[in-house]
Write an enzyme that holds these catalytic residues in place. Structure first.
Site, mmCIF file in Angstrom:
data_model
loop_
_atom_site.group_PDB
_atom_site.id
_atom_site.type_symbol
_atom_site.label_atom_id
_atom_site.label_comp_id
_atom_site.label_asym_id
_atom_site.label_seq_id
_atom_site.Cartn_x
_atom_site.Cartn_y
_atom_site.Cartn_z
ATOM 1 N N LYS A 105 0.820 -1.123 0.147
ATOM 2 C CA LYS A 105 -0.038 -0.129 0.009
ATOM 3 C C LYS A 105 0.886 1.282 0.020
ATOM 4 O O LYS A 105 0.349 2.293 -0.561
ATOM 5 C CB LYS A 105 -0.860 0.029 1.273
ATOM 6 C CG LYS A 105 -2.177 -0.834 1.045
ATOM 7 C CD LYS A 105 -2.975 -0.754 2.132
ATOM 8 C CE LYS A 105 -4.257 -1.838 2.086
ATOM 9 N NZ LYS A 105 -5.276 -1.976 3.153
ATOM 10 N N ASP A 144 -9.678 2.697 2.599
ATOM 11 C CA ASP A 144 -9.567 2.295 4.031
ATOM 12 C C ASP A 144 -9.705 3.586 4.921
ATOM 13 O O ASP A 144 -10.405 3.173 6.161
ATOM 14 C CB ASP A 144 -8.273 1.919 4.291
ATOM 15 C CG ASP A 144 -7.762 0.436 3.660
ATOM 16 O OD1 ASP A 144 -8.757 -0.304 3.441
ATOM 17 O OD2 ASP A 144 -6.445 0.218 3.709
HETATM 18 P P1 NDP Z 1 1.429 -4.094 6.091
HETATM 19 O O1 NDP Z 1 2.198 -5.365 5.477
HETATM 20 O O2 NDP Z 1 1.696 -2.813 5.503
HETATM 21 O O3 NDP Z 1 1.744 -4.089 7.620
HETATM 22 C C1 NDP Z 1 1.960 -5.108 8.398
HETATM 23 C C2 NDP Z 1 1.924 -4.589 9.587
HETATM 24 O O4 NDP Z 1 1.891 -5.726 10.730
HETATM 25 C C3 NDP Z 1 3.230 -3.968 10.252
HETATM 26 O O5 NDP Z 1 2.988 -3.004 11.277
HETATM 27 C C4 NDP Z 1 4.251 -5.135 10.705
HETATM 28 O O6 NDP Z 1 5.227 -4.717 11.542
HETATM 29 C C5 NDP Z 1 3.218 -5.795 11.466
HETATM 30 N N1 NDP Z 1 3.733 -7.226 11.697
HETATM 31 C C6 NDP Z 1 3.545 -8.185 10.917
HETATM 32 N N2 NDP Z 1 3.871 -9.541 11.261
HETATM 33 C C7 NDP Z 1 4.304 -9.088 12.570
HETATM 34 C C8 NDP Z 1 5.061 -9.933 13.710
HETATM 35 N N3 NDP Z 1 4.967 -11.206 13.628
HETATM 36 N N4 NDP Z 1 5.153 -9.274 14.734
HETATM 37 C C9 NDP Z 1 4.905 -8.167 14.960
HETATM 38 N N5 NDP Z 1 4.301 -7.238 13.871
HETATM 39 C C10 NDP Z 1 4.086 -8.018 12.782
HETATM 40 O O7 NDP Z 1 -0.072 -4.330 5.967
HETATM 41 P P2 NDP Z 1 -1.265 -3.814 6.228
HETATM 42 O O8 NDP Z 1 -1.060 -2.419 7.087
HETATM 43 O O9 NDP Z 1 -1.883 -3.469 4.768
HETATM 44 O O10 NDP Z 1 -2.338 -4.601 6.735
HETATM 45 C C11 NDP Z 1 -2.180 -5.120 8.067
HETATM 46 C C12 NDP Z 1 -3.373 -5.788 8.782
HETATM 47 O O11 NDP Z 1 -4.498 -5.071 8.616
HETATM 48 C C13 NDP Z 1 -3.683 -7.141 7.891
HETATM 49 O O12 NDP Z 1 -4.067 -8.138 8.640
HETATM 50 C C14 NDP Z 1 -4.619 -6.627 7.078
HETATM 51 O O13 NDP Z 1 -5.562 -7.731 6.646
HETATM 52 C C15 NDP Z 1 -5.773 -5.574 7.912
HETATM 53 N N6 NDP Z 1 -6.456 -4.707 7.191
HETATM 54 C C16 NDP Z 1 -7.706 -5.063 7.279
HETATM 55 C C17 NDP Z 1 -8.523 -4.072 6.612
HETATM 56 C C18 NDP Z 1 -9.900 -4.147 6.508
HETATM 57 O O14 NDP Z 1 -10.823 -3.380 5.842
HETATM 58 N N7 NDP Z 1 -10.451 -4.809 7.467
HETATM 59 C C19 NDP Z 1 -7.911 -2.951 5.848
HETATM 60 C C20 NDP Z 1 -6.630 -2.748 5.868
HETATM 61 C C21 NDP Z 1 -5.758 -3.692 6.427
HETATM 62 P P3 NDP Z 1 6.752 -4.388 10.732
HETATM 63 O O15 NDP Z 1 6.629 -2.877 10.423
HETATM 64 O O16 NDP Z 1 7.524 -4.293 11.904
HETATM 65 O O17 NDP Z 1 7.077 -5.375 10.000
#
Ligand code: NDP
Length: 305
Positions: free
Chosen positions: A66, A102
């Protein structure tokens, strides 16, 4: 000619978005197909370039692209520009416009959770990715006075806070390191907790221990399923909400951007429920939990390219 809309993410295996968008196209007699494209970050530029032809109405962009997609757009809507994140693309001739639906999706989810309650406008946000940017912007716009963002990689939370420096100049927005004791201290002062990490999406894990959840907290998990965090929060006496409303309303806003028509929300909602009944649990296009080899195909949409 059948028009195409694609969901670009990595990985994408099953998609609730596909189910609800295909149902909406079908309901309104729009000859369009929603496809899933699994593209790694290295393949993103090429995938975006393909969208500049007449075949395409546009695209959804999901985890983890994104923020990365922004420089590939020719122009951004206000919400996309302010958040620095894009989840929807529309095409104007050969040009691509980035949008962030979003933002309106999160507003609907937050309004439902908070209702008309008078409360301290203090929130804790877990995660600093593309989804978190819509959340933080929504909290700023809804008049929150203090928002603390925790992220595994602190630098990402810090750059998110820096990105919003101007729009948050009237309030206290800060990034803090992911330490349980610091999260606990902030939660004891907060009224709203939002999980915008993907922890809980594919494994039954919670981002924080159940013991630090305080009764009366309002907990929103962007993941569209009864995650461990939500179950822990309910047990601790918190009000909870999952990502369903956000998913539905961001999808409805994207549909309108692509087609110029009001989205058939009830049809889309029914398709979401149906897709879940077939075992799809992932919010946007992330891999659903592994299914047995003999299971029925879980998704009504055609296989991705
Ligand atoms: P991104 O890939 O941009 O971000 C992922 C986030 O999760 C980062 O903050 C990352 O931390 C963190 N993360 C992932 N794995 C771990 C872990 N093992 N331990 C700690 N932190 C972790 O994804 P998005 O922001 O696009 O999406 C995030 C979540 O939100 C997803 O589950 C998605 O499905 C959900 N979502 C739902 C929406 C809806 O309409 N309901 C809309 C948008 C998102 P780091 O930066 O340190 O890697």
């Amino acid at each position: 000619m059948t028009k195409r809309v694609v969901l670009i993410g990595h990985p994408v295996a099953h998609s609730l978005s596909g189910a609800m968008q295909q149902a909406a196209f079908g309901h309104l007699g729009i000859d369009a197909r929603y496809e899933l494209w699994d593209r790694s970050p290295a393949e993103l530029a090429e995938a975006i370039a393909e969208l500049r032809t007449e075949d395409f109405l546009g695209a959804n962009i999901t985890i983890p692209h994104k923020e990365r997609v922004v420089p590939h757009t020719d122009r951004q809507s206000d919400d996309a520009h302010v958040t620095g994140a894009v989840n929807t693309l529309t095409r104007e001739g050969k040009k691509l416009v980035g949008h962030n639906t979003d933002v309106p999706g999160f507003k609907v989810a937050l309004d439902k959770l908070v209702g008309k309650q008078k409360m301290p406008r203090h929130a804790v946000v877990l995660g600093a990715g593309g989804g978190s940017r819509a959340v933080v912007y929504g909290l700023i716009r809804e008049g929150f006075q203090r928002v603390v963002v925790f992220n595994r990689h602190l630098h990402r939370a810090e750059s998110l806070v820096k990105h919003f420096a101007r729009s948050s100049s009237h309030m206290d927005l800060r990034a803090m390191p992911w330490h349980e004791s610091i999260i606990e201290a902030e939660l004891s002062k907060a009224k709203v907790l939002v999980n915008a990490t993907s922890i809980g999406l594919n494994e039954d894990e919670a981002p924080i221990p159940a013991e630090i959840l305080t009764p009366g907290l309002l907990v929103l998990d962007l993941i569209y399923s009864p995650t461990r965090l939500l179950r822990d929060a309910q047990a601790a006496g918190c009000a909870t909400s999952d990502g369903e409303l956000m998913l539905l309303h961001q999808g409805a806003a994207s549909f309108t951007l692509w087609t110029g028509q009001p989205a058939p929300i009830d049809v889309m909602h029914a398709a979401l429920i149906e897709a879940r009944a077939h075992g799809i649990t992932s919010a946007e296009g992330e891999p659903a939990s592994p299914e047995p080899a003999s299971a029925e195909p879980a998704s009504p949409e055609p296989a991705g390219a």
